[in-house]
Scaffold this motif. Structure first.
Motif, PDB file in Angstrom:
ATOM      1  N   TYR B  92      58.037  30.573  51.408  1.00  0.00           N
ATOM      2  CA  TYR B  92      56.717  31.153  51.194  1.00  0.00           C
ATOM      3  C   TYR B  92      55.733  30.024  50.890  1.00  0.00           C
ATOM      4  CZ  TYR B  92      59.076  35.637  51.030  1.00  0.00           C
ATOM      5  OH  TYR B  92      59.826  36.738  51.366  1.00  0.00           O
ATOM      6  N   ILE B  93      54.654  29.985  51.648  1.00  0.00           N
ATOM      7  CA  ILE B  93      53.646  28.927  51.489  1.00  0.00           C
ATOM      8  C   ILE B  93      52.279  29.549  51.266  1.00  0.00           C
ATOM      9  CG2 ILE B  93      52.599  26.887  52.529  1.00  0.00           C
ATOM     10  CD1 ILE B  93      54.969  26.572  54.300  1.00  0.00           C
ATOM     11  N   CYS B  94      51.556  29.015  50.303  1.00  0.00           N
ATOM     12  CA  CYS B  94      50.195  29.489  50.085  1.00  0.00           C
ATOM     13  C   CYS B  94      49.211  28.411  50.530  1.00  0.00           C
ATOM     14  CB  CYS B  94      49.953  29.832  48.624  1.00  0.00           C
ATOM     15  SG  CYS B  94      49.839  28.406  47.534  1.00  0.00           S
ATOM     16  N   SER B  95      48.007  28.846  50.784  1.00  0.00           N
ATOM     17  CA  SER B  95      46.938  27.893  51.073  1.00  0.00           C
ATOM     18  C   SER B  95      45.664  28.373  50.416  1.00  0.00           C
ATOM     19  CB  SER B  95      46.725  27.725  52.577  1.00  0.00           C
ATOM     20  OG  SER B  95      46.121  28.883  53.122  1.00  0.00           O
ATOM     21  N   ALA B  96      44.775  27.443  50.180  1.00  0.00           N
ATOM     22  CA  ALA B  96      43.492  27.763  49.575  1.00  0.00           C
ATOM     23  C   ALA B  96      42.414  27.029  50.352  1.00  0.00           C
ATOM     24  CB  ALA B  96      43.470  27.334  48.109  1.00  0.00           C
ATOM     25  N   ARG B  97      41.321  27.729  50.541  1.00  0.00           N
ATOM     26  CA  ARG B  97      40.236  27.115  51.305  1.00  0.00           C
ATOM     27  C   ARG B  97      39.180  26.547  50.361  1.00  0.00           C
ATOM     28  NH1 ARG B  97      38.400  27.315  56.451  1.00  0.00           N
ATOM     29  NH2 ARG B  97      39.901  28.900  57.052  1.00  0.00           N
ATOM     30  N   ASP B  98      38.907  25.276  50.547  1.00  0.00           N
ATOM     31  CA  ASP B  98      37.823  24.636  49.820  1.00  0.00           C
ATOM     32  C   ASP B  98      36.531  24.953  50.573  1.00  0.00           C
ATOM     33  OD1 ASP B  98      37.396  21.512  48.140  1.00  0.00           O
ATOM     34  OD2 ASP B  98      35.819  22.762  48.993  1.00  0.00           O
ATOM     35  N   GLN B  99      35.705  25.771  49.985  1.00  0.00           N
ATOM     36  CA  GLN B  99      34.508  26.220  50.688  1.00  0.00           C
ATOM     37  C   GLN B  99      33.622  25.080  51.149  1.00  0.00           C
ATOM     38  OE1 GLN B  99      33.931  29.408  51.519  1.00  0.00           O
ATOM     39  NE2 GLN B  99      35.902  29.890  50.622  1.00  0.00           N
ATOM     40  N   GLY B 100      33.499  24.079  50.324  1.00  0.00           N
ATOM     41  CA  GLY B 100      32.624  22.985  50.667  1.00  0.00           C
ATOM     42  C   GLY B 100      33.124  22.166  51.836  1.00  0.00           C
ATOM     43  N   LEU B 101      34.440  22.068  51.985  1.00  0.00           N
ATOM     44  CA  LEU B 101      35.016  21.248  53.047  1.00  0.00           C
ATOM     45  C   LEU B 101      35.405  22.079  54.260  1.00  0.00           C
ATOM     46  CD1 LEU B 101      37.334  18.878  50.984  1.00  0.00           C
ATOM     47  CD2 LEU B 101      35.036  18.423  51.869  1.00  0.00           C
ATOM     48  N   HIS B 102      35.361  23.410  54.156  1.00  0.00           N
ATOM     49  CA  HIS B 102      35.752  24.281  55.265  1.00  0.00           C
ATOM     50  C   HIS B 102      37.138  23.932  55.782  1.00  0.00           C
ATOM     51  CE1 HIS B 102      31.710  25.888  55.321  1.00  0.00           C
ATOM     52  NE2 HIS B 102      31.237  24.673  55.368  1.00  0.00           N
ATOM     53  N   GLU B 103      38.002  23.572  54.887  1.00  0.00           N
ATOM     54  CA  GLU B 103      39.354  23.193  55.276  1.00  0.00           C
ATOM     55  C   GLU B 103      40.340  23.881  54.352  1.00  0.00           C
ATOM     56  OE1 GLU B 103      39.879  18.987  55.323  1.00  0.00           O
ATOM     57  OE2 GLU B 103      42.023  19.078  55.742  1.00  0.00           O
ATOM     58  N   GLN B 104      41.489  24.246  54.921  1.00  0.00           N
ATOM     59  CA  GLN B 104      42.537  24.855  54.105  1.00  0.00           C
ATOM     60  C   GLN B 104      43.504  23.788  53.639  1.00  0.00           C
ATOM     61  OE1 GLN B 104      44.824  28.342  55.237  1.00  0.00           O
ATOM     62  NE2 GLN B 104      43.059  29.098  56.401  1.00  0.00           N
ATOM     63  N   PHE B 105      43.904  23.922  52.393  1.00  0.00           N
ATOM     64  CA  PHE B 105      44.896  23.021  51.836  1.00  0.00           C
ATOM     65  C   PHE B 105      46.122  23.842  51.445  1.00  0.00           C
ATOM     66  CE2 PHE B 105      42.338  19.284  51.797  1.00  0.00           C
ATOM     67  CZ  PHE B 105      41.049  19.758  51.725  1.00  0.00           C
ATOM     68  N   PHE B 106      47.281  23.299  51.797  1.00  0.00           N
ATOM     69  CA  PHE B 106      48.516  24.048  51.631  1.00  0.00           C
ATOM     70  C   PHE B 106      49.322  23.584  50.419  1.00  0.00           C
ATOM     71  CE2 PHE B 106      49.003  26.808  55.313  1.00  0.00           C
ATOM     72  CZ  PHE B 106      47.932  26.391  56.072  1.00  0.00           C
ATOM     73  N   GLY B 107      49.967  24.548  49.796  1.00  0.00           N
ATOM     74  CA  GLY B 107      50.917  24.223  48.755  1.00  0.00           C
ATOM     75  C   GLY B 107      52.202  23.710  49.354  1.00  0.00           C
ATOM     76  N   PRO B 108      53.101  23.193  48.540  1.00  0.00           N
ATOM     77  CA  PRO B 108      54.358  22.624  49.031  1.00  0.00           C
ATOM     78  C   PRO B 108      55.397  23.663  49.408  1.00  0.00           C
ATOM     79  CG  PRO B 108      54.256  22.447  46.654  1.00  0.00           C
ATOM     80  CD  PRO B 108      52.915  22.976  47.099  1.00  0.00           C
ATOM     81  N   GLY B 109      55.127  24.922  49.107  1.00  0.00           N
ATOM     82  CA  GLY B 109      56.047  25.976  49.493  1.00  0.00           C
ATOM     83  C   GLY B 109      57.065  26.317  48.420  1.00  0.00           C
TER      84      GLY B 109
END
Lengths: 113, 115
Positions: B92-109
């Protein structure tokens, strides 16, 4: 519905060779495209992010191109090394704001020393 | 880049128990986080979109009563697998979007194994 396809599914090359991984997507109305690397049993490492207005991005030995109109992207790896062995995932983001990524199934790369 | 953490990194549980997985954005605020699931040798499939302060949006085929999502703050989302069964074993992997960078960053799972 957006679909992302990656070809080939697996690739084995000798060390030092240049190689190209392919990604295609069915809906060209993307916001951006990302290439990730995933080692076995591990999470994702973001390699390159290309905005829809861009044609390519480069980082070290990696170069990613984007042809939005034709729905294609390529990841070029120069002078491959055994440490490059991993699964490479292509993913697209639709529109802007809070939309999830749609992933391809990945290309499993093995670089043989 | 922005950092997303997940806890635990792996968990083994008995069938029928519940397991909670945490996803945190460490140095940015994320009004939206995403939960993905990855079966062996498969790609990531979106399970649900977690919205801070409101109900999560689930993808077709994902049972909302089985996979409980809570996004209590701008830096934390939790996924609880209730009454886990062996077929829930996955990465199971989560991600969060940094609004300012318009990019998703992923957790290590988080690797879940249900016995």
């Amino acid at each position: 519905k957006q679909e992302v396809t990656q070809i080939p599914a697996a690739l084995s090359v000798p060390e030092g060779e240049n190689l190209v991984l392919n990604c295609s997507f069915t809906d060209s109305a993307i916001y951006n495209l990302q290439w990730f690397r995933q080692d076995p049993g591990k999470g994702l490492t973001s390699l390159l992010l290309i905005q829809s207005s861009q044609r390519e991005q480069t980082s070290g030995r990696l170069n990613a191109s984007l042809d939005k109109s034709s729905g294609r992207s390529t990841l070029y790896i120069a002078a491959s090394q055994p440490g490059d062995s991993a699964t490479y995932l292509c993913a697209v983001s639709l529109r802007s704001g809070n939309t999830p990524l749609v992933f391809g199934k990945g290309t499993r790369l093995s670089v043989i020393a | 880049g922005a950092v997303v953490s997940q806890h635990p990194s792996w968990v083994i549980c008995k069938s029928g128990t519940s397991v909670k997985i945490e996803c945190r954005s460490l140095d940015f605020q994320a009004t939206t986080m995403f939960w993905y699931r990855q079966f062996p040798k498969q790609s990531l499939m979106l399970m649900a979109t977690s919205n801070e302060g409101s109900k999560a949006t689930y993808e077709q085929g994902v049972e909302k009563d089985k996979f409980l999502i809570n996004h209590a703050s701008l830096t934390l989302s939790t996924l609880t697998v209730t009454s886990a069964h062996p077929e829930d074993s996955s990465f199971y992997i989560c991600s969060a979007r940094d609004q300012g960078l318009h990019e998703q960053f992923f957790g290590p799972g988080t690797r879940l194994t249900v016995l």
